[in-house]
Each structure stands twice: as structure tokens, then as C-alpha cells.
Design a protein around this motif. Structure first.
Motif, short mmCIF file in Angstrom:
data_model
loop_
_atom_site.label_atom_id
_atom_site.label_comp_id
_atom_site.label_asym_id
_atom_site.label_seq_id
_atom_site.Cartn_x
_atom_site.Cartn_y
_atom_site.Cartn_z
N LEU A 27 -3.38 8.65 3.91
CA LEU A 27 -1.70 8.40 3.88
C LEU A 27 -1.25 7.58 3.12
O LEU A 27 0.07 7.50 2.48
N ALA A 30 -1.57 7.26 -1.42
CA ALA A 30 -1.41 8.09 -2.80
C ALA A 30 0.18 6.81 -2.66
O ALA A 30 0.09 6.08 -4.46
N PRO A 31 1.14 6.02 -1.89
CA PRO A 31 1.49 6.05 -2.27
C PRO A 31 0.93 3.89 -2.77
O PRO A 31 2.10 2.87 -2.91
N LEU A 158 2.63 -0.12 7.02
CA LEU A 158 4.28 1.48 6.07
C LEU A 158 4.49 0.81 5.48
O LEU A 158 5.30 1.56 4.85
N LYS A 159 5.45 -0.67 5.94
CA LYS A 159 6.12 -1.07 5.37
C LYS A 159 5.14 -1.68 4.02
O LYS A 159 6.08 -1.24 2.47
N PHE A 162 5.12 1.80 1.28
CA PHE A 162 6.33 2.29 1.07
C PHE A 162 7.44 0.99 -0.11
O PHE A 162 7.29 2.36 -1.17
N GLU A 163 7.11 -0.06 -0.03
CA GLU A 163 7.06 -1.13 -0.58
C GLU A 163 6.67 -1.10 -1.73
O GLU A 163 7.45 -1.08 -2.81
N GLU A 165 5.11 1.28 -3.22
CA GLU A 165 5.42 2.82 -4.34
C GLU A 165 7.18 2.47 -4.66
O GLU A 165 7.22 2.64 -6.06
N VAL A 166 7.71 2.66 -3.65
CA VAL A 166 9.27 2.72 -4.24
C VAL A 166 9.68 1.05 -4.89
O VAL A 166 10.57 1.38 -6.31
N PHE A 167 9.62 0.44 -4.91
CA PHE A 167 9.41 -0.75 -5.70
C PHE A 167 9.06 -0.81 -6.97
O PHE A 167 9.00 -2.28 -7.65
N GLY A 168 7.62 -0.78 -6.83
CA GLY A 168 6.44 -1.12 -7.61
C GLY A 168 5.98 -2.04 -7.26
O GLY A 168 5.95 -2.61 -8.37
N GLN B 72 14.82 -4.15 -7.65
CA GLN B 72 15.46 -2.81 -8.48
C GLN B 72 14.31 -1.52 -7.43
O GLN B 72 12.61 -1.60 -7.37
N SER B 74 12.05 1.47 -8.73
CA SER B 74 10.72 1.39 -9.70
C SER B 74 10.55 2.98 -9.37
O SER B 74 10.15 3.87 -10.49
N SER B 75 10.50 3.96 -7.95
CA SER B 75 10.55 5.31 -8.31
C SER B 75 11.13 5.80 -6.73
O SER B 75 11.54 5.37 -6.34
#
Lengths: 274, 193
Positions: A27, A30-31, A158-159, A162-163, A165-168, B72, B74-75
Motif C-alpha cells: 500500500l 504507489a504513493p 503512513l505519514k 502521504f507527504e 505523494e501529495v507534496f511530491g 505546496q 503537487s498531487s
């Protein structure tokens, strides 16, 4: 049937641990943008394990069933290290190049040493029925220890995922812990060594990929993923034991895919009916 | 205005702003951050706002200042099916201290992937605030938001400084922002890159 179950009780312990551990690692892949890299590393591990078997067969002073695992680990750690240092800025396609290279190298090894053919089939497709002795207990111990390390670091892993993935964020920016990387390499290589590539990849990717988009919360995702994997793996193996002509690993993988596809299929049907 | 014996929370003098690869972006960047300041790092994309925000964060961390950095996005979507509450809970801080004026418990139950851009930003803001930082650094907090939500998030940020929940904010954005007259206590300082 009861007698068969009793005969394979150690195998059930191994499968229980694998059914929990592999999707829990999967799991995060992918992130962390490590799916393709993991695919490549499974092929590197197959090559390493085959090299280990070859060394064990060819050199009389080398004995013991753990050699393929040790050589496999050397190859995967070296492969992952080289990727980390040399290919930081390149796209995922480079991992596919190495995947293809190691696939060709494994095939070449087989043509040069035909005695490895039976082992190649084991490394690719696995055969749960034939796992026993040192091999089985080394894998059980590795999975059990890995699970403890994983659970102790669960929230921080997990943290990070997540970071990333969303913050690149890159590995270093996210405070990426080396323990997750080591854990992943050890679990993947050990799984390849005992259970084969098909089982390892199936457990790593099928559940997390299919269940993720249909889950309403991470908590429910985790419950369905873990219990679903346990039921499918133990159920699939029991089914293969019951029917002699049924091969174990493909049975497990087919059941696992169908089980995890049910929520997506249900959602599509509801949309279609609406 | 600060007294002579007071020291700023952070200061940068004649700083050479360089990319991670070493290319000089701007020479002589100087500014100070005082309590009540909102430091606005202003500039077009590629001018080094993120690099400077990260540099400030790194220096404050070295000085053991209680600082939080919100990068910021990115996704927009995540492969992990978190709810907003679960994203907030990834913080090491106590959820009991959730600032309810920022986000309601009802909104927090929404899945991250189905929440609006503003709801996601608020959840991330709450996650940072739960750690009770003195200084908050925000990198492009208004990206992927509509005009109405930008004003709403701006007001939230100004209020945090005006009510002293935060001592100061450093904010990097390519978008135009302005001080709101209802939060007279804050001092908007522009650093053009």
C-alpha cells in the motif's frame, strides 16, 4: 482434508504472515512512486535467488538452503542502492530497462545451467505445497520480525507515504526512514525466495490497487485489505490442496483478484443502474 | 515598532538565493520577521520562492524555533484512501485540541480525494497548527483554489496572526494578496524575488 490441513499447519502460519505483511508493504509503493522499481527489484531478486541456487549446486564447500536467500538479498540491496545513487533524476522507464535485462539474464542462466529449470519455475510461479524445513522457518521468522518493525513504525511510514505523494517530496525531504526501505527489500526478497514472484507481486499490488479507490476511509481499507488477503490466501491454498490438479499460487492470485474486484464491480453496477 | 533591545524572530541579511544546483537566483535578499508579521515572498514561478521558504525553514529548525512548513500540493489525489480527519490524525499532535473554528467535524469525515481544494487546504492547515508552531511557513497556499476560497483561506491566515495563535507567517505565493483592514494588528511585509 483435516489430515491435510494438519500436515500443512506450518505452511498456514507462513501464508498468514505473508497475507498480512505483503499488502501492508504494497500500500506504500504507489504513493512513494516505487511500483515499477519494486517490479524491477522482484526480477533482480529472482536472478539473485537463482544465482544462490547455482552457487549452492556448483560449489561443494557451500551448503545450506539459505544461500539463495543471502545471494538474493545481496543482489536486491545492491540493485536498490545503485538505483538510488545513479538514477535519482530519471523516469520510471529506466526501471523497466533493468527489469528486462535481469529477465534476460535469468533466462541466460537457465540455458547455461539447465539443472536450474525446476528452480526457475519455483522462483516465478511458486509452489506453496513444497515449502518446508529451514526455508519455511527462515521466512516465518523474517515476516514476523518485519511485521513487528512495521507496526512499531506504522504511523510514521503512513505519514511519509502521504507527504511524498501529495507534496511530491523526495525521500530525504520527507524524512524518509531507512527502515522502510530495508524492510521492503528484505520482505520482497524473502517472499521471492520462498513463495515466488507471482505470489509476491500479486499480494503487493492487487489489494491496495483495487480496494483503494472504492474505500470510504483508510480504516475500512485496512480492515478489508488485511482480512480479505488472509481469507483469499488461506482459502485459495486450501482449495488447491482439495483438488490435486489445481496449482496453488495461481489459485490464490485468481481468488484474490476476484475478491478485491467485487467493490469496484459493485460500484460500476450501481452507477450503470442509476 | 520593535524596541532597540528586542530581536527579530528571524533575519536574513544579504543572502545569496541559489537553486539546489547552485545557480544564483537573487543576490542580497534581506528581511526580518517580527511578531505580528506576515512575510509575503512574492514572485513569478521559477524565481526561487520555494527554495527561499525551505531555506528559512531549515535555518529556523537549526535555531530550534518551533516552526512548521506546509509545502505546496503537487498531487491533488492520494492513492491512500484517507478521510480529512485521518490526514489530520497523521500529525503527532493531539486531535482533542482541534481548532474547530477552522474546520467542522462534519467536513473532516469527507474522503480526501472527494473533498474540495479549500477543504483539503484547511485540513492541512489544521494539521500544522495542531503542533502549535510559533512560525508557519506556507508555500503556494492558494494554488488550485477559486477566488472565493482564496479570500476565505487568507482571512483564516490573517486571523491566526491577529489573534496571536501564531507569532508570524511566511507565505510564498505567485498570486496577489493584500492585507485585510479587519485585521489591523498584522504587518504584511513584501519580499519581492
Amino acid at each position: 482434508m483435516i489430515q491435510l490441513l494438519a500436515l500443512y499447519k506450518e505452511t498456514y502460519i507462513l501464508l498468514l504472515l505473508a497475507a498480512v505483511m505483503l499488502p501492508l508493504i504494497g500500500l506504500h509503493l504507489a504513493p512513494r512512486r516505487e511500483s515499477v522499481k519494486s517490479l524491477m527489484l522482484t526480477q533482480v531478486a529472482v536472478f539473485g535467488v537463482l544465482m544462490g541456487i547455482l552457487i549452492e549446486h556448483q560449489l561443494s564447500w557451500v551448503s545450506g538452503k539459505v544461500w539463495p536467500l543471502i545471494i538474493g538479498l545481496i543482489f536486491t540491496f545492491t540493485g536498490a542502492g545503485l538505483m538510488q545513487n545513479k538514477l535519482k533524476q530519471v523516469g520510471e522507464s529506466y526501471y523497466l530497462v533493468f527489469f528486462i535485462f535481469y529477465m534476460a539474464a535469468s533466462s541466460w542462466l537457465l540455458s547455461a545451467f539447465p539443472g536450474l529449470e525446476a528452480h526457475q519455475s519455483q522462483a516465478f510461479f511458486g509452489d506453496i505445497v513444497t515449502i518446508y524445513g529451514v526455508e519455511l522457518w527462515v521466512t516465518v521468522a523474517t515476516f514476523a520480525l518485519s511485521l513487528i518493525v512495521y507496526l512499531l513504525n506504522f504511523k510514521s511510514f503512513l505519514k511519509e507515504s502521504f507527504e511524498m505523494e501529495v507534496f511530491g517530496l523526495s525521500h530525504s525531504e520527507s524524512g524518509h526512514k531507512l527502515s522502510f526501505k530495508i524492510l521492503t527489500l528484505v520482505v520482497i526478497t524473502t517472499s521471492i525466495y520462498t513463495l515466488g514472484m507471482l505470489f509476491t507481486l500479486g499480494l503487493l499490488f492487487i489489494g491496495p490497487t483495487l480496494l483503494g479507490p472504492t474505500s470510504k476511509s483508510f480504516k475500512s481499507f485496512l480492515v478489508f485489505l488485511t482480512f480479505g488477503s488472509i481469507i483469499c490466501v488461506l482459502g485459495g491454498f486450501s482449495l488447491a490442496l482439495s483438488f490435486q490438479d489445481m496449482t496453488s499460487v495461481p489459485t490464490v492470485i485468481i481468488i484474490l483478484t476476484l475478491y478485491h474486484a467485487v467493490p469496484s464491480f459493485w460500484q460500476l453496477t450501481r452507477k450503470w443502474l442509476a | 515598532m520593535p524596541n532597540d533591545n528586542e530581536v527579530p524572530l528571524f533575519s536574513l541579511k544579504d543572502f545569496k538565493l541559489k537553486t539546489p544546483q547552485g545557480k544564483l537566483l537573487k543576490d542580497g535578499v534581506s528581511f526580518e520577521v517580527w511578531p505580528g508579521d506576515v512575510v509575503y515572498l512574492k514572485g513569478e514561478n521559477g524565481k526561487g520562492k520555494t527554495t527561499l521558504a525551505k531555506e528559512i525553514f531549515s535555518q529556523l529548525k537549526k535555531q530550534k524555533v518551533n516552526v512548521e512548513f506546509l509545502p505546496q500540493l503537487s498531487s491533488l489525489n492520494s492513492s491512500l484512501p484517507f478521510t480529512l480527519a485521518e490526514v489530520v490524525a497523521l500529525s503527532e499532535a493531539q486531535l482533542k485540541e482541534l481548532p474547530s473554528q477552522l474546520i467542522s467535524l462534519e467536513i473532516l469525515q469527507r474522503p480526501w480525494n472527494h473533498a474540495s481544494g479549500g477543504e483539503r487546504k484547511k485540513a492541512l492547515l489544521v494539521r500544522s497548527l495542531l503542533k502549535k508552531p510559533d512560525i508557519l511557513i506556507l508555500d503556494e497556499p492558494f494554488n488550485h483554489l477559486d477566488a472565493e476560497t482564496i479570500i476565505e483561506i487568507q482571512s483564516l491566515i490573517w486571523r491566526l496572526v491577529a489573534t496571536h495563535e501564531l507569532k508570524a507567517i511566511v507565505l510564498a505565493s505567485h498570486q496577489e494578496i493584500g492585507a485585510s483592514p479587519e485585521f489591523g494588528a498584522i504587518n504584511l511585509k513584501e519580499v519581492r524575488l
